[in-house]
Design a protein around this motif. Structure first.
Motif, PDB file in Angstrom:
ATOM      1  N   TYR A   1      16.385  18.484   6.128  1.00  0.00           N
ATOM      2  CA  TYR A   1      16.382  17.103   5.650  1.00  0.00           C
ATOM      3  C   TYR A   1      17.032  17.091   4.275  1.00  0.00           C
ATOM      4  CZ  TYR A   1      12.281  18.795   3.119  1.00  0.00           C
ATOM      5  OH  TYR A   1      11.434  19.520   2.318  1.00  0.00           O
ATOM      6  N   GLN A   2      17.394  15.887   3.808  1.00  0.00           N
ATOM      7  CA  GLN A   2      18.083  15.790   2.523  1.00  0.00           C
ATOM      8  C   GLN A   2      17.193  15.297   1.398  1.00  0.00           C
ATOM      9  OE1 GLN A   2      21.571  13.399   3.118  1.00  0.00           O
ATOM     10  NE2 GLN A   2      22.624  15.004   4.245  1.00  0.00           N
ATOM     11  N   SER A   3      16.364  14.301   1.662  1.00  0.00           N
ATOM     12  CA  SER A   3      15.578  13.677   0.602  1.00  0.00           C
ATOM     13  C   SER A   3      14.150  13.463   1.066  1.00  0.00           C
ATOM     14  CB  SER A   3      16.186  12.318   0.231  1.00  0.00           C
ATOM     15  OG  SER A   3      17.519  12.475  -0.198  1.00  0.00           O
ATOM     16  N   VAL A   4      13.270  13.272   0.089  1.00  0.00           N
ATOM     17  CA  VAL A   4      11.852  13.044   0.370  1.00  0.00           C
ATOM     18  C   VAL A   4      11.497  11.629  -0.079  1.00  0.00           C
ATOM     19  CG1 VAL A   4       9.495  13.844  -0.055  1.00  0.00           C
ATOM     20  CG2 VAL A   4      11.380  15.499   0.045  1.00  0.00           C
ATOM     21  N   TYR A   5      10.736  10.938   0.764  1.00  0.00           N
ATOM     22  CA  TYR A   5      10.391   9.544   0.529  1.00  0.00           C
ATOM     23  C   TYR A   5       8.892   9.324   0.574  1.00  0.00           C
ATOM     24  CZ  TYR A   5      15.304   8.998   1.580  1.00  0.00           C
ATOM     25  OH  TYR A   5      16.671   9.121   1.553  1.00  0.00           O
ATOM     26  N   LYS A   6       8.476   8.293  -0.126  1.00  0.00           N
ATOM     27  CA  LYS A   6       7.120   7.771  -0.007  1.00  0.00           C
ATOM     28  C   LYS A   6       7.214   6.477   0.786  1.00  0.00           C
ATOM     29  CE  LYS A   6       4.308  10.384  -2.497  1.00  0.00           C
ATOM     30  NZ  LYS A   6       3.181  11.088  -1.886  1.00  0.00           N
ATOM     31  N   LEU A   7       6.132   6.143   1.448  1.00  0.00           N
ATOM     32  CA  LEU A   7       6.082   4.942   2.272  1.00  0.00           C
ATOM     33  C   LEU A   7       5.218   3.881   1.598  1.00  0.00           C
ATOM     34  CD1 LEU A   7       6.327   3.268   4.884  1.00  0.00           C
ATOM     35  CD2 LEU A   7       4.458   4.642   5.815  1.00  0.00           C
TER      36      LEU A   7
ATOM     37  N   ILE B   1       0.861  -1.186   0.000  1.00  0.00           N
ATOM     38  CA  ILE B   1       0.000   0.000   0.000  1.00  0.00           C
ATOM     39  C   ILE B   1       0.893   1.229   0.000  1.00  0.00           C
ATOM     40  CG2 ILE B   1      -1.719   1.312   1.294  1.00  0.00           C
ATOM     41  CD1 ILE B   1      -2.630  -1.379   2.484  1.00  0.00           C
ATOM     42  N   LEU B   2       0.664   2.124  -0.962  1.00  0.00           N
ATOM     43  CA  LEU B   2       1.443   3.364  -1.063  1.00  0.00           C
ATOM     44  C   LEU B   2       0.741   4.472  -0.298  1.00  0.00           C
ATOM     45  CD1 LEU B   2       3.822   4.930  -2.330  1.00  0.00           C
ATOM     46  CD2 LEU B   2       2.384   5.283  -4.345  1.00  0.00           C
ATOM     47  N   ASP B   3       1.411   5.004   0.702  1.00  0.00           N
ATOM     48  CA  ASP B   3       0.888   6.122   1.496  1.00  0.00           C
ATOM     49  C   ASP B   3       0.974   7.394   0.671  1.00  0.00           C
ATOM     50  OD1 ASP B   3       0.816   8.314   3.541  1.00  0.00           O
ATOM     51  OD2 ASP B   3       0.893   6.639   4.953  1.00  0.00           O
ATOM     52  N   GLU B   4      -0.028   8.265   0.759  1.00  0.00           N
ATOM     53  CA  GLU B   4      -0.006   9.483  -0.056  1.00  0.00           C
ATOM     54  C   GLU B   4       0.899  10.576   0.514  1.00  0.00           C
ATOM     55  OE1 GLU B   4      -3.500  10.499   2.755  1.00  0.00           O
ATOM     56  OE2 GLU B   4      -3.381   8.824   1.374  1.00  0.00           O
ATOM     57  N   ARG B   5       1.271  10.450   1.776  1.00  0.00           N
ATOM     58  CA  ARG B   5       2.099  11.480   2.409  1.00  0.00           C
ATOM     59  C   ARG B   5       3.558  11.388   1.956  1.00  0.00           C
ATOM     60  NH1 ARG B   5       0.808   9.923   8.440  1.00  0.00           N
ATOM     61  NH2 ARG B   5       0.939   7.895   7.414  1.00  0.00           N
ATOM     62  N   ASP B   6       4.281  12.489   2.124  1.00  0.00           N
ATOM     63  CA  ASP B   6       5.717  12.551   1.869  1.00  0.00           C
ATOM     64  C   ASP B   6       6.426  12.566   3.220  1.00  0.00           C
ATOM     65  OD1 ASP B   6       5.418  12.744  -0.923  1.00  0.00           O
ATOM     66  OD2 ASP B   6       5.217  14.912  -0.817  1.00  0.00           O
ATOM     67  N   PHE B   7       7.500  11.774   3.324  1.00  0.00           N
ATOM     68  CA  PHE B   7       8.220  11.655   4.582  1.00  0.00           C
ATOM     69  C   PHE B   7       9.681  12.044   4.420  1.00  0.00           C
ATOM     70  CE2 PHE B   7       4.671   8.729   5.047  1.00  0.00           C
ATOM     71  CZ  PHE B   7       4.177   9.119   6.278  1.00  0.00           C
ATOM     72  N   VAL B   8      10.271  12.478   5.531  1.00  0.00           N
ATOM     73  CA  VAL B   8      11.690  12.822   5.557  1.00  0.00           C
ATOM     74  C   VAL B   8      12.325  12.214   6.803  1.00  0.00           C
ATOM     75  CG1 VAL B   8      11.392  14.962   4.237  1.00  0.00           C
ATOM     76  CG2 VAL B   8      11.255  15.045   6.729  1.00  0.00           C
ATOM     77  N   PHE B   9      13.623  11.954   6.694  1.00  0.00           N
ATOM     78  CA  PHE B   9      14.420  11.477   7.823  1.00  0.00           C
ATOM     79  C   PHE B   9      15.175  12.691   8.354  1.00  0.00           C
ATOM     80  CE2 PHE B   9      13.340   7.695   5.696  1.00  0.00           C
ATOM     81  CZ  PHE B   9      13.639   6.591   6.484  1.00  0.00           C
TER      82      PHE B   9
END
Length: 132
Positions: free
Chosen positions: A67-73, A17-25
């Motif tokens: 943060y450096q990069s943006v990820y999808k979950l 399942i692909l989450d619609e939000r964008d995440f960062v570390f």
């Protein structure tokens, strides 16, 4: 309830399942629990160098957190056992074949894969190939 250990059963029921939000570390040399709770992270890891939080990109922007990069979950919606052998290797190998990096978090019920935002749909398709 115990999770599934059998790799064939896991792969045939992987249901990503692909989450619609964008995440960062984000990294913090030190942080107190009150600050952490205000950020509502979906992931926390304490290393000797400090604390890594996985938070919604919007929260990072609103609070001026770098943060450096943006990820999808992508969450694998199968209840995998923490003792299962081969599941992480199967999807990480498939993603590597497509030149997609993966940051994996195994939680009690599911495996969660953070992939670069721009490759999220390609990653989802690649993981679905494992079900066939």
């Amino acid at each position: 309830m115990a999770g599934i250990k059998d790799l064939n059963i896991l792969l045939s029921n992987i249901e990503p399942i692909l989450d619609e939000r964008d995440f960062v570390f984000c990294f913090f040399p030190s942080l107190d629990w009150e600050q952490i709770s205000e950020l509502t992270p979906i992931g926390i890891f304490h290393e000797k160098e400090g604390i890594t939080l996985i938070i919604d990109q919007e929260d990072a922007v609103n609070r001026d957190i770098g943060y450096q990069s943006v990820y999808k979950l992508i969450t694998l919606n199968v209840h995998s056992s923490l003792d299962a052998v081969g599941l992480t290797a199967a999807f990480s190998t498939k993603l590597a074949e497509k030149n997609i990096s993966a940051n994996v978090v195994a939680a009690y019920y599911h495996d969660h894969i953070f992939v670069p935002r721009e490759k999220a749909e390609q990653a989802l398709s690649a993981i679905l190939e494992l079900q066939k």
